[in-house]
Design a protein around this motif. Structure first.
Motif, PDB file in Angstrom:
ATOM      1  N   HIS A 556       0.816  -1.225   0.000  1.00 56.98           N
ATOM      2  CA  HIS A 556       0.000   0.000   0.000  1.00 56.98           C
ATOM      3  C   HIS A 556       0.846   1.270   0.000  1.00 56.98           C
ATOM      4  O   HIS A 556       0.556   2.223  -0.740  1.00 56.98           O
ATOM      5  N   GLU A 557       1.873   1.304   0.833  1.00 50.02           N
ATOM      6  CA  GLU A 557       2.697   2.519   0.933  1.00 50.02           C
ATOM      7  C   GLU A 557       3.417   2.802  -0.385  1.00 50.02           C
ATOM      8  O   GLU A 557       3.484   3.952  -0.840  1.00 50.02           O
ATOM      9  N   ARG A 558       3.920   1.738  -0.998  1.00 47.97           N
ATOM     10  CA  ARG A 558       4.613   1.916  -2.281  1.00 47.97           C
ATOM     11  C   ARG A 558       3.658   2.422  -3.355  1.00 47.97           C
ATOM     12  O   ARG A 558       3.984   3.329  -4.119  1.00 47.97           O
ATOM     13  N   ARG A 559       2.451   1.843  -3.409  1.00 54.39           N
ATOM     14  CA  ARG A 559       1.462   2.285  -4.400  1.00 54.39           C
ATOM     15  C   ARG A 559       1.110   3.757  -4.188  1.00 54.39           C
ATOM     16  O   ARG A 559       0.961   4.517  -5.152  1.00 54.39           O
ATOM     17  N   ALA A 560       0.988   4.197  -2.948  1.00 55.47           N
ATOM     18  CA  ALA A 560       0.634   5.597  -2.673  1.00 55.47           C
ATOM     19  C   ALA A 560       1.706   6.541  -3.203  1.00 55.47           C
ATOM     20  O   ALA A 560       1.406   7.592  -3.783  1.00 55.47           O
ATOM     21  N   ARG A 563       1.507   6.543  -7.006  1.00 56.12           N
ATOM     22  CA  ARG A 563       0.333   7.322  -7.412  1.00 56.12           C
ATOM     23  C   ARG A 563       0.655   8.808  -7.426  1.00 56.12           C
ATOM     24  O   ARG A 563       0.328   9.537  -8.366  1.00 56.12           O
ATOM     25  N   SER A 564       1.285   9.261  -6.364  1.00 56.83           N
ATOM     26  CA  SER A 564       1.641  10.676  -6.245  1.00 56.83           C
ATOM     27  C   SER A 564       2.601  11.102  -7.349  1.00 56.83           C
ATOM     28  O   SER A 564       2.414  12.139  -7.993  1.00 56.83           O
ATOM     29  N   ASN A 565       3.616  10.297  -7.573  1.00 52.57           N
ATOM     30  CA  ASN A 565       4.595  10.637  -8.617  1.00 52.57           C
ATOM     31  C   ASN A 565       3.976  10.607 -10.003  1.00 52.57           C
ATOM     32  O   ASN A 565       4.293  11.451 -10.851  1.00 52.57           O
ATOM     33  N   HIS A 566       3.098   9.634 -10.245  1.00 46.30           N
ATOM     34  CA  HIS A 566       2.487   9.540 -11.576  1.00 46.30           C
ATOM     35  C   HIS A 566       1.607  10.760 -11.854  1.00 46.30           C
ATOM     36  O   HIS A 566       1.668  11.356 -12.936  1.00 46.30           O
ATOM     37  N   SER A 567       0.797  11.143 -10.890  1.00 44.95           N
ATOM     38  CA  SER A 567      -0.045  12.328 -11.093  1.00 44.95           C
ATOM     39  C   SER A 567       0.810  13.572 -11.289  1.00 44.95           C
ATOM     40  O   SER A 567       0.468  14.462 -12.079  1.00 44.95           O
ATOM     41  N   ALA A 568       1.945  13.631 -10.594  1.00 43.22           N
ATOM     42  CA  ALA A 568       2.840  14.780 -10.745  1.00 43.22           C
ATOM     43  C   ALA A 568       3.406  14.882 -12.156  1.00 43.22           C
ATOM     44  O   ALA A 568       3.621  15.989 -12.673  1.00 43.22           O
ATOM     45  N   THR A 569       3.654  13.738 -12.815  1.00 42.83           N
ATOM     46  CA  THR A 569       4.184  13.806 -14.188  1.00 42.83           C
ATOM     47  C   THR A 569       3.170  14.443 -15.129  1.00 42.83           C
ATOM     48  O   THR A 569       3.538  15.126 -16.081  1.00 42.83           O
ATOM     49  N   HIS A 570       1.883  14.246 -14.875  1.00 43.55           N
ATOM     50  CA  HIS A 570       0.856  14.874 -15.717  1.00 43.55           C
ATOM     51  C   HIS A 570       0.858  16.391 -15.508  1.00 43.55           C
ATOM     52  O   HIS A 570       0.749  17.161 -16.473  1.00 43.55           O
ATOM     53  N   LEU A 675      -4.886  11.232 -21.679  1.00 42.88           N
ATOM     54  CA  LEU A 675      -5.254   9.818 -21.664  1.00 42.88           C
ATOM     55  C   LEU A 675      -4.241   9.075 -20.814  1.00 42.88           C
ATOM     56  O   LEU A 675      -3.040   9.230 -20.999  1.00 42.88           O
ATOM     57  N   CYS A 676      -4.727   8.258 -19.879  1.00 45.64           N
ATOM     58  CA  CYS A 676      -3.791   7.517 -19.040  1.00 45.64           C
ATOM     59  C   CYS A 676      -4.499   6.362 -18.353  1.00 45.64           C
ATOM     60  O   CYS A 676      -5.584   6.543 -17.783  1.00 45.64           O
ATOM     61  N   GLY A 677      -3.874   5.200 -18.401  1.00 44.70           N
ATOM     62  CA  GLY A 677      -4.442   4.027 -17.752  1.00 44.70           C
ATOM     63  C   GLY A 677      -3.844   3.751 -16.387  1.00 44.70           C
ATOM     64  O   GLY A 677      -4.092   2.691 -15.811  1.00 44.70           O
ATOM     65  N   GLY A 678      -3.049   4.685 -15.857  1.00 49.13           N
ATOM     66  CA  GLY A 678      -2.374   4.464 -14.583  1.00 49.13           C
ATOM     67  C   GLY A 678      -3.244   4.773 -13.384  1.00 49.13           C
ATOM     68  O   GLY A 678      -4.424   5.104 -13.499  1.00 49.13           O
ATOM     69  N   THR A 679      -2.651   4.644 -12.184  1.00 45.09           N
ATOM     70  CA  THR A 679      -3.353   4.965 -10.943  1.00 45.09           C
ATOM     71  C   THR A 679      -2.950   6.356 -10.501  1.00 45.09           C
ATOM     72  O   THR A 679      -1.799   6.773 -10.674  1.00 45.09           O
ATOM     73  N   HIS A 680      -3.906   7.086  -9.906  1.00 46.91           N
ATOM     74  CA  HIS A 680      -3.661   8.501  -9.611  1.00 46.91           C
ATOM     75  C   HIS A 680      -4.272   8.907  -8.280  1.00 46.91           C
ATOM     76  O   HIS A 680      -5.131   8.205  -7.706  1.00 46.91           O
ATOM     77  N   VAL A 681      -3.846  10.079  -7.803  1.00 44.81           N
ATOM     78  CA  VAL A 681      -4.331  10.610  -6.532  1.00 44.81           C
ATOM     79  C   VAL A 681      -5.801  11.009  -6.646  1.00 44.81           C
ATOM     80  O   VAL A 681      -6.294  11.324  -7.739  1.00 44.81           O
TER      81      VAL A 681
END
Length: 891
Positions: A556-560, A563-570, A675-681
């Motif tokens: 869970h901690e790693r996914r969180a 998630r934060s980093n992926h949303s930041a790239t957008h 467009l993005c299929g990833g997980t986000h905040v």
């Protein structure tokens, strides 16, 4: 008129009305085929259907496929512009049957389209069949009414198609048109078949056999298939009544734009240059739109060669400013409706074309300089090294004919045999690099699992734990029924919360616990054949077999953090486009738990101010703490509503559209829509804080930002603050004045370094150093004044300027300086203009270089340089130079 756009539409409408699916062109970058450099035929996107590795979702299809042949096995690059039909970029019209209709259906459809719908005269048409394909010959007679003299049997491989040494294969039937006796050539199979009178424009492949590697004879396929290919540009020539593809409407428009911008007509010797520019413009724009960037390797290297070949022809036509980016809007206006990716990528296309042409113009000047230096070292009767000619071609974009033209005016030649050897060496290396990875997992395994299991349900958008049953186990490169304690492998479940690596986001890690007590540690999650989540790891306890049920839980901690980093790239992508311009496009990313990296198209390093502005924008959106909104819709609808799509990315029927933040300009629009299929905040505030930790170049026209969010970003900012405090303490300055004080210290250091260098040079020049016998002023060698010195502590970069000064002071003679620094020797020799006919500086420097343990040395007759590792032999180098000078004057 039957325009290229009209013909394309007519073909697709014809087969669409015959219940063919129209999936559209696939990317020029093959998605699942490491053996191909570029998509080079219409069947590439259907390859797995023909081989049986995947089940086709429809029984028949038709496409207009964009293709490039400019590297590897299929390479037409050197012919383009000089022949009537060769192109690097072309469109292949094709209809395909996956075990549905066969020869009779393919022949009937082709004949109906070209004679009834397109109106081609039957009397001008003829076909070929494989020599023993009696079935096809009979069908042509029955359906088309062709006589035997119009059905030509060919016994060569030209009329038998195979996908490779093994696999599906079958006979072909090619359709030709007689363009009239005003064009030289004979029908296929005749001695004059290489002429252009009889033009082959459509090839029907009857895929009916399978070839085996064990020597067995071919066996009939249970479901024979159809693969056809008709070059759009060729059929356009036929329907528009022209002899060359460059005379068709599309090319005439592109060439007219080239003529206008270069102020030259496409006539005589200039015509091929305009042809090259028009063709290469298409290849370049489409490749960039599909995510390829110019570089020094792989696909990017081929793109760079194409671009630079066109740019050299622009230079030949006298273009004073970069040309290609100014032609791109004309191409996009002509083809953008059929290929919307061109319109979406227009800012990126224009920026990359301009940057590459500006870079090439600088490179062109350097190439000419190298050529002049190499020519200066040649004596009568010598040839320019083929290796040098190849370097000019490979590094500076000089084709062999350009180098030969320059040399011809000086009565010099190239060692062509050596050039050809260097070229072949490169081709061999290129071919070897595209054979695909050895030992890679067999995709057939995963296709088989997918077909049997119908994939797995992904629960991870709404849950981080869930239950599932094992549907497949892969270990040791094969499917297994069981996995035992200590073994590694990949498990597939009917449902999973584990996110599989995709779109730059790394795969989840975690633990899977089975009802039996077995435990599997997931080290990575990979997506196989675009649909299966494969949980890769090790069974640390118990045994597992297909059908076992388990509880799956991610870290869970790693996914969180991810998630934060992926949303930041957008948010970063949007900020970069706002600060740097709309040419910015994502070129790749990697999202891990503790950091991320983001590659983007941009031609120069970001300034400190630009980096700061990007950071400020992203953090401002984070502070809005607005909700992240995700909707699912069709890709075309999403793009129509303004969502950014990655160039060259393959999307399914439905995509997830992520909206993050509110526009800072208060327009009521979202800050980022992609467009993005990833997980986000859930909310932007969940990111907490954003920091850029690094910025640099990774390839030509591509920059990389590294960054972090949350705790990792705070740790970075604290470390930066601590560093600033330490510097302030060391230089005894207030923290607010650190930047100004450090700048002053740097200026002071540079001033002292310049003064020290000047002092060293003066001391070296005043003190001689050419040995105990070195004279204070010029000496005489065979009646020529020579200024020879060993200059201790003088770096190589300073020698050329000192030699120029020495030549001015000596008036007439030779200046020979050997700089010694860090135990190494650097030599520079100058010869005044009045002595160039008697003395060659290149010969002198080679003698000196040999004395200090070096090799070669080069330059011009009036200025040459070289070096060697043995600085202690500097005085001997001067003696060798004196001896060489005496020998030259005595000759």
């Amino acid at each position: 008129m039957n325009s290229v756009n009209d013909i394309r539409g007519q073909f697709l409408d014809f087969f669409g009305s015959r219940q063919h699916e129209l999936p559209g062109s696939s990317s020029l970058v093959p998605q699942d085929d490491p053996t191909l450099l570029f998509t080079n035929a219409g069947m590439v996107q259907f390859k797995n259907y023909f081989t049986g590795a995947a089940k086709p979702p429809y029984p028949r299809a038709a496409t207009s496929q964009k293709c490039v042949r400019a590297g590897g096995k299929h390479n037409d690059l050197d012919n383009v512009g000089y022949t009537a039909r060769h192109l690097t970029f072309f469109e292949m019209l094709g209809n395909f049957s996956f075990g549905d209709y066969f020869k009779d259906g393919a022949i009937e459809a082709a004949w109906t389209l070209i004679t009834k719908d397109m109106g081609l005269a039957k009397s001008k048409l003829l076909v070929t069949v494989y020599h023993d394909d009696d079935e096809a010959a009979a069908l042509w007679k029955k359906i088309a009414g062709l006589n035997d003299d119009k059905i030509i049997r060919i016994a060569t491989a030209d009329n038998f198609w195979s996908m490779g040494d093994t696999g599906p294969c079958g006979p072909c039937s090619e359709i030709f048109i007689d363009r009239g006796d005003h064009i030289w050539g004979g029908p296929p199979g005749s001695p004059e078949q290489d002429g252009d009178r009889f033009l082959e424009f459509w090839n029907l492949v009857f895929m009916q056999y399978e070839q085996f590697s064990d020597g067995r004879s071919r066996e009939k396929l249970p479901k024979p298939s159809i693969d056809t290919g008709m070059g759009l540009e060729r059929i356009a020539c036929v329907m528009q009544g022209v002899d060359s593809v460059f005379e068709t409407d599309l090319f005439k428009t592109l060439i007219a734009a080239s003529e206008e911008l270069t102020k030259t007509k496409a006539e005589g010797e200039r015509a091929p240059s305009h042809n090259v520019i028009a063709d290469h413009l298409r290849s370049s724009c489409f490749l960039i739109a599909d995510g390829v960037s110019p570089s020094n390797e792989g696909r990017g290297y081929v793109l760079r060669r194409i671009m630079r070949r066109a740019m050299r022809h622009a230079h030949i036509l006298g273009a004073k400013e970069p040309l290609m980016h100014r032609l791109a809007p004309t191409l996009i206006a002509e083809m953008g409706d059929a290929y919307p990716e061109l319109k979406r990528a227009q800012p990126v296309i224009e920026a990359q074309l301009r940057e590459e042409e500006e870079r090439f113009r600088r490179t062109l000047a350097n190439g000419l300089k190298l050529l002049e230096e190499e020519i200066g070292g040649l004596k009568g009767g010598q040839k320019l090294s083929g290796r040098t000619a190849f370097k000019l071609y490979d590094t500076f974009g000089f084709p062999l004919d350009l180098t030969q033209d320059i040399l011809r005016g000086r009565s010099l030649e190239v060692d062509v045999a050596q050039y050809d050897a260097a070229m072949q060496e490169q081709r061999d290396q290129g071919a070897a690099s595209w054979k695909g990875a050895d030992g890679a997992d067999n995709p057939a395994i995963w296709h088989s699992i997918l077909e049997r299991t119908k994939g797995n349900a992904f629960l991870g958008y709404g849950a981080e734990a869930g239950d599932g049953a094992v549907t497949a186990i892969v270990s040791g490169g094969a499917e297994q029924h069981e996995l035992h304690e200590g073994a590694t492998g990949a498990l597939v479940f009917d449902s999973t919360p584990f996110y599989a690596e995709s779109g730059g986001q790394s795969g989840d890690q975690g633990v899977i616990k089975f009802a039996s007590g077995a435990e599997f540690v997931v080290e990575d999650t990979q997506k196989q054949v675009g649909a299966l989540h494969a949980h890769v790891g090790r069974l640390v306890k118990g045994a597992v077999k297909v059908g076992d049920k388990a509880a799956l839980e991610i870290d869970h901690e790693r996914r969180a953090k991810i998630r934060s980093n992926h949303s930041a790239t957008h948010l970063l992508h949007a900020a970069l486009r706002n600060v740097l311009g709309p040419h910015v496009s994502q070129k790749g990313s990697l999202v891990e738990a503790d950091y991320f990296r983001f590659d983007f198209s941009h031609g120069q390093a970001m300034t400190a101010d630009e980096i700061s502005r990007v950071e400020d924008e992203v953090n401002a959106v984070i502070r809005q703490n607005t909700e992240g909104v995700i909707k699912e819709m069709a890709p075309a609808k999403a793009i129509e509503e303004g969502a950014l799509a990655l160039f060259g990315e393959k999307y399914g029927d439905t995509v997830r559209v992520l909206r993050l933040g509110d526009a800072l300009s208060h327009t009521g629009k979202a800050y980022s829509v992609e467009l993005c299929g990833g997980t986000h905040v859930k909310r932007t505030g969940d990111i907490a804080v954003f920091a850029i930790t690094g910025e640099g170049g990774v390839a030509s026209g591509v920059r990389r930002i590294e960054g972090a969010t949350g705790a990792a970003a705070l740790a970075h900012l604290k470390a930066q603050a601590g560093l600033a405090k330490a510097i302030a303490s060391n230089i005894k300055a207030p923290l607010a004045e650190v930047t100004e004080r450090v700048s002053q210290l740097a200026d002071e250091r540079r001033r002292l370094e310049r003064e020290l260098a000047d002092t060293k040079k003066k001391l070296a020049l005043a003190g001689g150093g050419g040995g105990q016998s070195a004279p204070a002023g010029p000496e005489s060698v065979a009646g020529v004044s020579v200024l020879a010195r060993v200059l201790e502590g003088v770096p190589a970069k300073e020698l050329r300027g000192l030699v120029d000064e020495g030549k001015k002071s000596i008036g007439s003679g030779v200046v020979a300086y050997v700089g010694v620094e860090d135990g190494k020797a650097a030599l520079a020799i100058g010869v005044t203009d009045d002595l160039k006919g008697k003395v060659n500086a290149v010969d002198l420097v080679k003698a000196g270089v040999a004395a200090v343990g070096g090799q070669g040395g080069g330059g011009r007759p009036d200025m040459a340089q070289g070096g060697g590792p043995n600085g202690g032999e500097a005085a001997k180098a001067l003696e060798a130079i004196r001896a060489a000078l005496q020998g030259a004057l005595a000759a």
